[in-house]
Design a protein around this motif. Structure first.
Motif, PDB file in Angstrom:
ATOM      1  N   VAL A 220     -79.925  -9.563  56.900  1.00 15.82           N
ATOM      2  CA  VAL A 220     -79.132  -8.346  56.699  1.00 15.82           C
ATOM      3  C   VAL A 220     -79.038  -7.559  58.003  1.00 15.82           C
ATOM      4  O   VAL A 220     -77.966  -7.041  58.354  1.00 15.82           O
ATOM      5  CB  VAL A 220     -79.739  -7.476  55.579  1.00 15.82           C
ATOM      6  N   HIS A 221     -80.143  -7.482  58.736  1.00 14.86           N
ATOM      7  CA  HIS A 221     -80.135  -6.767  60.016  1.00 14.86           C
ATOM      8  C   HIS A 221     -79.147  -7.417  60.982  1.00 14.86           C
ATOM      9  O   HIS A 221     -78.387  -6.721  61.680  1.00 14.86           O
ATOM     10  CB  HIS A 221     -81.543  -6.752  60.606  1.00 14.86           C
ATOM     11  N   LYS A 222     -79.151  -8.737  61.024  1.00 11.22           N
ATOM     12  CA  LYS A 222     -78.211  -9.451  61.897  1.00 11.22           C
ATOM     13  C   LYS A 222     -76.777  -9.212  61.450  1.00 11.22           C
ATOM     14  O   LYS A 222     -75.877  -9.001  62.285  1.00 11.22           O
ATOM     15  CB  LYS A 222     -78.535 -10.946  61.888  1.00 11.22           C
ATOM     16  N   LEU A 223     -76.563  -9.226  60.142  1.00 14.04           N
ATOM     17  CA  LEU A 223     -75.220  -8.978  59.607  1.00 14.04           C
ATOM     18  C   LEU A 223     -74.742  -7.577  59.974  1.00 14.04           C
ATOM     19  O   LEU A 223     -73.583  -7.393  60.369  1.00 14.04           O
ATOM     20  CB  LEU A 223     -75.223  -9.159  58.090  1.00 14.04           C
ATOM     21  N   GLU A 224     -75.617  -6.606  59.857  1.00 15.78           N
ATOM     22  CA  GLU A 224     -75.248  -5.241  60.197  1.00 15.78           C
ATOM     23  C   GLU A 224     -74.794  -5.150  61.656  1.00 15.78           C
ATOM     24  O   GLU A 224     -73.847  -4.416  61.977  1.00 15.78           O
ATOM     25  CB  GLU A 224     -76.422  -4.306  59.944  1.00 15.78           C
ATOM     26  N   GLY A 225     -75.446  -5.914  62.526  1.00  9.09           N
ATOM     27  CA  GLY A 225     -75.035  -5.920  63.931  1.00  9.09           C
ATOM     28  C   GLY A 225     -73.646  -6.495  64.108  1.00  9.09           C
ATOM     29  O   GLY A 225     -72.831  -5.954  64.859  1.00  9.09           O
ATOM     30  N   LEU A 226     -73.363  -7.589  63.390  1.00  6.80           N
ATOM     31  CA  LEU A 226     -72.044  -8.209  63.491  1.00  6.80           C
ATOM     32  C   LEU A 226     -70.934  -7.301  62.942  1.00  6.80           C
ATOM     33  O   LEU A 226     -69.802  -7.334  63.413  1.00  6.80           O
ATOM     34  CB  LEU A 226     -72.040  -9.549  62.750  1.00  6.80           C
TER      35      LEU A 226
ATOM     36  N   PRO B 234     -65.248 -11.348  63.379  1.00  8.54           N
ATOM     37  CA  PRO B 234     -66.686 -11.110  63.220  1.00  8.54           C
ATOM     38  C   PRO B 234     -67.166 -11.274  61.776  1.00  8.54           C
ATOM     39  O   PRO B 234     -68.243 -11.842  61.536  1.00  8.54           O
ATOM     40  CB  PRO B 234     -66.854  -9.664  63.707  1.00  8.54           C
ATOM     41  N   LEU B 235     -66.379 -10.812  60.827  1.00  7.13           N
ATOM     42  CA  LEU B 235     -66.762 -10.960  59.427  1.00  7.13           C
ATOM     43  C   LEU B 235     -66.730 -12.418  59.017  1.00  7.13           C
ATOM     44  O   LEU B 235     -67.664 -12.918  58.369  1.00  7.13           O
ATOM     45  CB  LEU B 235     -65.838 -10.126  58.537  1.00  7.13           C
ATOM     46  N   ARG B 236     -65.695 -13.134  59.387  1.00  7.34           N
ATOM     47  CA  ARG B 236     -65.612 -14.540  59.020  1.00  7.34           C
ATOM     48  C   ARG B 236     -66.711 -15.358  59.688  1.00  7.34           C
ATOM     49  O   ARG B 236     -67.285 -16.252  59.075  1.00  7.34           O
ATOM     50  CB  ARG B 236     -64.228 -15.102  59.367  1.00  7.34           C
ATOM     51  N   ASP B 237     -67.041 -15.035  60.936  1.00  5.72           N
ATOM     52  CA  ASP B 237     -68.130 -15.734  61.612  1.00  5.72           C
ATOM     53  C   ASP B 237     -69.461 -15.486  60.909  1.00  5.72           C
ATOM     54  O   ASP B 237     -70.338 -16.362  60.894  1.00  5.72           O
ATOM     55  CB  ASP B 237     -68.223 -15.285  63.073  1.00  5.72           C
TER      56      ASP B 237
ATOM     57  N   ALA C 292     -71.592  -7.674  52.870  1.00  4.21           N
ATOM     58  CA  ALA C 292     -70.658  -6.978  53.753  1.00  4.21           C
ATOM     59  C   ALA C 292     -69.846  -5.943  52.977  1.00  4.21           C
ATOM     60  O   ALA C 292     -69.585  -4.838  53.469  1.00  4.21           O
ATOM     61  CB  ALA C 292     -69.729  -7.978  54.431  1.00  4.21           C
ATOM     62  N   THR C 293     -69.468  -6.286  51.762  1.00  2.96           N
ATOM     63  CA  THR C 293     -68.732  -5.336  50.916  1.00  2.96           C
ATOM     64  C   THR C 293     -69.607  -4.149  50.562  1.00  2.96           C
ATOM     65  O   THR C 293     -69.155  -2.995  50.573  1.00  2.96           O
ATOM     66  CB  THR C 293     -68.218  -6.043  49.648  1.00  2.96           C
ATOM     67  N   ASP C 294     -70.887  -4.411  50.261  1.00  7.85           N
ATOM     68  CA  ASP C 294     -71.835  -3.320  50.025  1.00  7.85           C
ATOM     69  C   ASP C 294     -71.889  -2.382  51.226  1.00  7.85           C
ATOM     70  O   ASP C 294     -71.907  -1.145  51.079  1.00  7.85           O
ATOM     71  CB  ASP C 294     -73.247  -3.874  49.798  1.00  7.85           C
ATOM     72  N   LEU C 295     -71.945  -2.958  52.421  1.00  3.97           N
ATOM     73  CA  LEU C 295     -72.159  -2.177  53.630  1.00  3.97           C
ATOM     74  C   LEU C 295     -70.907  -1.451  54.119  1.00  3.97           C
ATOM     75  O   LEU C 295     -71.010  -0.358  54.696  1.00  3.97           O
ATOM     76  CB  LEU C 295     -72.662  -3.097  54.746  1.00  3.97           C
ATOM     77  N   LEU C 296     -69.731  -2.033  53.881  1.00  2.00           N
ATOM     78  CA  LEU C 296     -68.505  -1.498  54.476  1.00  2.00           C
ATOM     79  C   LEU C 296     -67.552  -0.832  53.487  1.00  2.00           C
ATOM     80  O   LEU C 296     -66.687  -0.053  53.892  1.00  2.00           O
ATOM     81  CB  LEU C 296     -67.751  -2.622  55.197  1.00  2.00           C
TER      82      LEU C 296
ATOM     83  N   ALA D 243     -64.311  -6.402  51.711  1.00  3.84           N
ATOM     84  CA  ALA D 243     -65.130  -5.624  52.639  1.00  3.84           C
ATOM     85  C   ALA D 243     -64.305  -4.746  53.562  1.00  3.84           C
ATOM     86  O   ALA D 243     -64.680  -3.601  53.843  1.00  3.84           O
ATOM     87  CB  ALA D 243     -66.013  -6.561  53.460  1.00  3.84           C
ATOM     88  N   VAL D 244     -63.191  -5.291  54.057  1.00  2.00           N
ATOM     89  CA  VAL D 244     -62.382  -4.560  55.049  1.00  2.00           C
ATOM     90  C   VAL D 244     -60.915  -4.569  54.641  1.00  2.00           C
ATOM     91  O   VAL D 244     -60.050  -5.140  55.323  1.00  2.00           O
ATOM     92  CB  VAL D 244     -62.569  -5.159  56.469  1.00  2.00           C
ATOM     93  N   PRO D 245     -60.587  -3.934  53.523  1.00  2.00           N
ATOM     94  CA  PRO D 245     -59.196  -3.983  53.050  1.00  2.00           C
ATOM     95  C   PRO D 245     -58.198  -3.411  54.042  1.00  2.00           C
ATOM     96  O   PRO D 245     -57.076  -3.916  54.161  1.00  2.00           O
ATOM     97  CB  PRO D 245     -59.232  -3.163  51.754  1.00  2.00           C
ATOM     98  N   GLN D 246     -58.596  -2.378  54.797  1.00  2.00           N
ATOM     99  CA  GLN D 246     -57.642  -1.771  55.730  1.00  2.00           C
ATOM    100  C   GLN D 246     -57.283  -2.730  56.858  1.00  2.00           C
ATOM    101  O   GLN D 246     -56.140  -2.753  57.324  1.00  2.00           O
ATOM    102  CB  GLN D 246     -58.223  -0.468  56.313  1.00  2.00           C
ATOM    103  N   VAL D 247     -58.250  -3.529  57.309  1.00  4.96           N
ATOM    104  CA  VAL D 247     -57.974  -4.484  58.386  1.00  4.96           C
ATOM    105  C   VAL D 247     -56.992  -5.548  57.905  1.00  4.96           C
ATOM    106  O   VAL D 247     -56.029  -5.885  58.604  1.00  4.96           O
ATOM    107  CB  VAL D 247     -59.281  -5.141  58.875  1.00  4.96           C
TER     108      VAL D 247
END
Length: 291
Positions: A279-285, A239-242, A256-260, A210-214
């Motif tokens: 999904v809405h909650k995930l998008e917020g995180l 945040p992603l792990r939580d 998360a991979t779909d979204l990011l 999801a966040v390879p750059q991080v």
């Protein structure tokens, strides 16, 4: 090959019919290689190896090797309970051109440490490729003990361990047996920086889907001597792990991979997709990654 660096544990992309999505897999691989990863780890826990047939596993490994085109090495998970089954699958993975193998401990039926050493020794004896041990007791019900690590680290074909126990003290004990010929990898993404700081060799990191750059930022800043920056990048994964608590593994990671990053589709049933509210909650995180 030498086990080193950041190696994403790839999710397995599926289409709406829960069949392997070759195009999505290719897109995921390109995104990770573009981010500078040091290898690709397929058919791990987040890759849903437990929901795949042997033919599908071999196909995914072949597709990954073809997509990587020699730019980075490919490590394929081949674990099974029976020693003979691992050896047979290792032969098939060798034929499709992977560069290394990862073997999870036997699962469901916990074996003794002596049986475990015999299991891995036989697999190593039969393998022309380097092997990475895979320790994830929360999923298998058993752990590779430190004395077993000490013994197996001396086998000429066993070249490292991916420890996903999430116990830093245990990881540090494993590092006593680290050498130029035996690497110690963090398999818990919250310990990437701390493993490097303690002298480890890298990480097999699922969050990199999801966040390879991080994730790469942890490695790159650490190598540059920027410890404050590396720790900040490590903390940025929180945040992603939580968010993983929002659903059954790896449903949250896939969404998360779909979204990011790139679309990888659903999990294979019985693991369900997240509902709209989740999904809405995930998008917020995940909004912190879009800032």
């Amino acid at each position: 090959m030498k086990f080193t660096g950041i190696v994403p544990a790839l999710v397995t992309p599926f289409d709406a019919r829960q069949q392997i999505d070759e195009q999505a897999l290719g897109n995921l691989i390109e995104s990770l290689i573009d981010a500078g990863v040091h290898g690709l780890f397929v058919l791990g826990t987040n890759g849903e190896f437990f929901a795949l047939s042997e033919a599908e596993k071999v196909r995914i490994a072949r597709l990954t090797v073809e997509a990587a085109r020699g730019r980075v090495p490919v490590i394929a998970g081949t674990g099974a309970f029976a020693t003979r089954d691992v050896i047979e699958l290792n032969k098939k993975m060798t034929d499709v051109g992977v560069q290394a193998l990862s073997v999870i401990t036997p699962f469901f039926n916990a074996v003794s440490q002596t049986e475990l050493i015999n299991h891995y020794s036989a697999i190593g004896d039969a393998s022309p490729l380097p092997i990475m041990l895979y320790n994830i007791p929360a999923k298998t019900g058993m752990s590779i003990g430190i004395p077993a690590v000490a013994t197996l680290s001396q086998h000429p074909q066993i070249k490292g361990i991916k420890d996903s126990a999430g116990n830093f003290d245990s990881l540090v004990q494993m590092l006593r047996y680290r050498s130029d010929d035996f690497a110690v990898f963090a398999g818990t993404d919250s310990l990437i920086y701390w493993n490097l700081l303690a002298g480890g060799d890298g990480a097999v990191a699922a969050t990199a889907n999801a966040v390879p750059q991080v994730v790469m930022d942890i490695w790159n800043r650490f190598q540059a001597g920027d410890h404050d920056g590396a720790r900040a990048a490590q903390e940025a994964l929180r945040p992603l792990r939580d968010a993983f608590a929002l659903g059954t593994m790896p449903s949250v990671l896939k969404k998360a991979t779909d979204l990011l990053n790139v679309r990888v589709g659903p999990c294979r049933a019985p693991t369900a997709e997240l509902d709209a509210q989740t999904v809405h909650k995930l998008e917020g995180l995940l909004s912190v990654y879009r800032a």
